[in-house]
Enzyme design. Structure first.
Site, PDB file in Angstrom:
ATOM      1  N   ASP A 291       0.868  -1.174   0.000  1.00 54.57           N
ATOM      2  CA  ASP A 291       0.000   0.000   0.000  1.00 54.57           C
ATOM      3  C   ASP A 291       0.916   1.238   0.000  1.00 54.57           C
ATOM      4  O   ASP A 291       2.145   1.128   0.046  1.00 54.57           O
ATOM      5  CB  ASP A 291      -0.965  -0.019   1.190  1.00 54.57           C
ATOM      6  CG  ASP A 291      -2.185   0.877   0.931  1.00 54.57           C
ATOM      7  OD1 ASP A 291      -2.139   1.684  -0.014  1.00 54.57           O
ATOM      8  OD2 ASP A 291      -3.169   0.777   1.678  1.00 54.57           O
TER       9      ASP A 291
HETATM   10  C1  BGC Z   1      -5.008   3.288   0.324  1.00 56.52           C
HETATM   11  C2  BGC Z   1      -5.231   2.300  -0.788  1.00 56.52           C
HETATM   12  C3  BGC Z   1      -5.075   2.958  -2.140  1.00 56.52           C
HETATM   13  C4  BGC Z   1      -3.727   3.630  -2.196  1.00 56.52           C
HETATM   14  C5  BGC Z   1      -3.436   4.281  -3.535  1.00 56.52           C
HETATM   15  C6  BGC Z   1      -3.767   4.111   0.120  1.00 56.52           C
HETATM   16  O1  BGC Z   1      -3.738   5.171   1.019  1.00 56.52           O
HETATM   17  O2  BGC Z   1      -4.939   2.598   1.543  1.00 56.52           O
HETATM   18  O3  BGC Z   1      -6.510   1.715  -0.668  1.00 56.52           O
HETATM   19  O4  BGC Z   1      -5.238   2.013  -3.146  1.00 56.52           O
HETATM   20  O5  BGC Z   1      -3.646   4.602  -1.193  1.00 56.52           O
HETATM   21  O6  BGC Z   1      -4.197   5.402  -3.717  1.00 56.52           O
END
Ligand code: BGC
Length: 764
Positions: A291
């Protein structure tokens, strides 16, 4: 005889076809292996590490503190495997051109995005969509969103989000399908099918899905985002893993790790999770991404410095590093020092190249970048029609005293509340590519529906919250909570003066769009005080009050449930929210949504969910020393899982089973007569639950094991039939084997998890 021959021919043809398909896919995978082996033989270690790097140039939604720097230069150097947060064919084409024209090995890039509930056309938030209990609708939502995103240059979506959430303080419950693993698993599969189709990526309208956040992210302690998680393996396998596993079974191409720790090791560096469970036990063959900066975040977790945590992640089975560049900047050093092997890097690099190969990017890096398709398909009106249909089907009628709803399209309607004329708040959280300015507000929706048949009067009535500090924190992505120049009293006076002129009051209240979502945990989950005061004043007028409730999570609505006449939960309905709300308020669509997350009476009951343990001292009103609270009459929630009303009523007959016992390999038929006993045609979701009465792991009160959605005309009856097999009676035992144990079981059928009729049978 003829029949038998026909059958034999049919069978052998079937076998031949299956063999041919198997051979074809083996051939395909051989040519993929050969292609990638040859490509990798030309790659330097740096170029291999470059493939592991996922960057965002900004311009999308930024949830972390950092944005990638020097992106263009890095692409040319072969230091970038994929990008996200870059929108539109023009920009994506430019970036892809850099990769395939300017980098040494011309390896195309992945282009990802958070397509969570629609792409540019926004559908209801996932918690709302799940409340439709309509798998075809949910699959179609993913198919249409994927189609629209792929027409705009993207080849990868960071969806479905399938985290089980039992805690409404956690804001990301809005992105989830609620609390149930059975429903969650079906939705996960439906969404992967929607995005990826048959997993061949033959055309250019199917893209790679990414199931997230693996794993257990929804179980953050105290409902505080990014917080620690600690749970038994039995609980993980039984309640939290099924939706991720279902996505893997559906062939999902990628997995995103979660921010939290699992067994004390952050998921991003957790070998047991990413390799033993995901790959060895479940047979996952795709790629894993971290993530947003979750590799780097293992430093504050206390797992070491950047070099150490990057090595930990790659050795655990992490393939791609999102934004943090720990891989890019430290892995080579780790290889030199013998802390990471070239084989570790090769493995991750291969998986990323395989994903690109399967998507067809080596054959045509511009496969998804088609300006003509983009002009035709992005924001196509047909998508808005679907958005409206999906929204109407997601709404849940929580209360309807004296059938105040549906409203008549006549007389005067006072539409009051800070969410009544707020396009800004219709899309909900994680609508990163949606333009809120093109959404339909409630005011517009009511006016569109009534034309000049009814008078729609409007007043804001109150701010979403009067707390400027709170508003500032919520308004990170724009002004969702707009604090009016007028005083609360002035706004209230205006509202009361229009209320006086009306036959009915429709109060559009609740949360602003980003009061739920990422980093949007709340310790109190009620309607903010400013709006509660408004409601109290409206109720005092004595006019019927219909509450149109905006929320990305279950709220505590004890006061509202006592005091207003009707409550329609509309979540955040997306672009067509206002029209869809009018459709339901005026009865053009009879509400059919059912809750997928329990609504507590107060936050002290959290976590509260229907499939709970029974305890050794089950609740007993007459016995103090049983499991309960001193300050609540019982343990019931305000609205249980599966709950939702309709403008009509349904009655259930007794549960009939065709046998009192089964053996492995046999099944029981369960039948129930359901009748529409009210005055409208309607849709009912008939739910089936089972309970194991005695087992080696203390069983839970009920588990959803089936549901059927039926349409019943006014006065009509239908017999709904379910089949239960031994497989429906399985659970994870102490050795984490998925088994059934002989004994007695109950089967429940009903309108929600608490309103059921039952029968009993045994497994021999
Ligand atoms: C979130 C994810 C997301 C990623 C990219 C993160 O902060 O937890 O769900 O896909 O950002 O935007």
């Amino acid at each position: 005889m003829k029949k038998t021959i026909g059958l034999l021919i049919g069978l052998s043809l079937g076998c031949l076809l299956a063999n041919a398909q198997q051979k074809q896919s083996a051939d395909k995978s051989k040519s993929m292996d050969a292609f990638i082996t040859s490509l990798m033989s030309k790659m330097t270690l740096e170029e291999k590490i470059g493939q592991l790097n996922l960057v965002t140039p900004g311009g999308g939604i930024l949830t972390g503190a950092v944005v990638s720097q020097g992106v263009e230069e890095n692409i040319v150097k072969g230091n970038v495997g994929g990008m996200f947060g870059i929108i539109g064919t023009e920009k994506i084409r430019k970036a892809q051109e850099l990769a395939v024209n300017k980098s040494r090995l011309k390896i195309p890039m992945l282009f990802g995005s958070d397509v969570i509930h629609g792409y540019k056309t926004t559908f209801p938030i996932p918690l709302g969509l799940s409340a439709s209990w309509n798998l075809d609708l949910i699959e179609k939502s993913a198919q249409l969103a994927g189609n629209e995103a792929s027409a705009d240059g993207l080849n990868w979506v960071f969806s479905p989000m399938v985290d089980i959430a039992r805690d409404p303080r956690w804001g990301r419950i809005a992105e989830s399908s609620g609390e149930d693993p059975y429903l969650g698993a079906l939705i996960a599969k439906a969404m992967v099918r929607g995005y990826q189709g048959d997993n061949t990526y033959a055309g250019n309208d199917k893209l790679m899905a990414c199931v997230k956040h693996f794993a257990l992210y929804g179980a953050a302690e105290a409902g505080r985002d990014y917080n620690a998680v600690d749970m038994s393996h039995q609980k993980m396998y039984e309640f939290y893993f099924p939706p991720y596993k279902a996505a893997v079974e559906a062939g999902v191409g990628s997995v995103m790790s979660s921010f939290n720790e699992v067994d004390g090791v952050p998921a991003t560096g957790n070998k047991w999770l990413l390799t033993d469970v995901l790959r060895k036990q479940w047979g996952f063959k795709g790629m894993v991404t971290s993530d947003y900066t979750s590799v780097n975040e293992m430093i504050p977790h206390g797992m070491g410095n950047l070099q150490e945590v990057s090595a930990l992640a790659v050795k655990a089975g992490m393939d791609m590093d999102m934004v943090g560049e720990g891989f890019l900047t430290t892995l080579k050093k780790s290889v030199t020092e013998g802390k990471v092997s070239v084989a570790d890097i090769d493995l991750s690099c291969r998986r990323i190249l395989e994903a690109k190969y399967k998507l067809g990017l080596f054959t045509n890096p511009f496969k998804f970048i088609d300006e003509q398709r983009s002009a035709k398909e992005v924001l196509n009106p047909a998508l808005r029609n679907f958005a409206r249909e999906a929204a109407t089907k997601s709404f849940v009628l929580l209360k309807n005293k004296d059938q105040v709803l549906p409203l008549k399209k006549s007389g005067a309607i006072a539409l009051i509340g800070p969410l009544a004329d707020s396009k800004r708040n219709m899309l909900g959280t994680w609508a990163v590519s949606g333009d809120w300015q093109t959404s339909v507000s409630v005011l517009e929706g009511l006016k569109n529906a009534t034309g000049n048949k009814a008078k729609v009067l409007y007043a804001k009535g109150a701010n979403i919250s009067n707390d400027t500090g709170f508003a500032h924190r919520v308004n990170t992505f724009g002004v969702e909570i707009e604090i009016d120049k007028r005083s609360p009293q002035q706004m209230l006076d205006e509202a009361l003066s229009i209320a006086k002129q009306a036959d009915v009051i429709v109060a559009a209240v609740g949360e602003a769009a980003d009061m739920s979502g990422e980093a949007a945990s709340r310790t109190a989950i009620d309607i903010p005080e400013s709006q509660r005061d408004l409601l109290a004043a409206l109720v005092k007028t004595g006019k019927p009050v219909v509450l149109v409730l905006f929320n990305g999570r279950p709220l505590t609505l004890g006061w509202e449930n006592e005091n207003v006449n009707a409550i329609l939960d509309v979540w955040f309905g997306g672009h067509e929210a206002g029209n869809a709300i009018a459709d339901v308020l005026f009865g053009d669509y009879n509400p059919s949504g059912r809750l997928t997350a329990t609504f507590p009476r107060n936050v002290g009951q959290i976590p509260i969910y229907y499939n709970h343990k029974i305890t050794g001292r089950p609740y007993d009103n007459n016995n103090r020393f049983t499991s309960k609270y001193l300050d609540l009459p019982d343990n019931s929630p305000l609205y249980p899982f599966g709950y939702g009303l309709s403008y009509t009523t349904f009655s259930y007959g007794d549960v009939k089973i065709d046998k009192a016992s089964i053996k492995k390999g046999e099944s029981i038929k369960v039948k129930v007569d359901v009748k529409n006993t009210g005055n409208y045609d309607g849709v009912e979701t008939v739910q089936l639950y089972v309970q194991d009465l005695v087992a080696s792991i203390a069983p839970v009160s009920k588990k959803l094991k089936g549901f059927q959605q039926i349409s019943l005309k006014k006065g009509e009856s239908k017999t709904v039939e379910f089949t239960i097999t031994e497989q429906d009676l399985r659970f994870y035992n102490a050795n984490l084997q998925y088994v059934s144990e002989p004994g007695e079981f109950k089967v429940f059928v009903g309108a929600n998890s608490r309103n059921v009729k039952e029968a009993q049978f045994s497994l021999k």
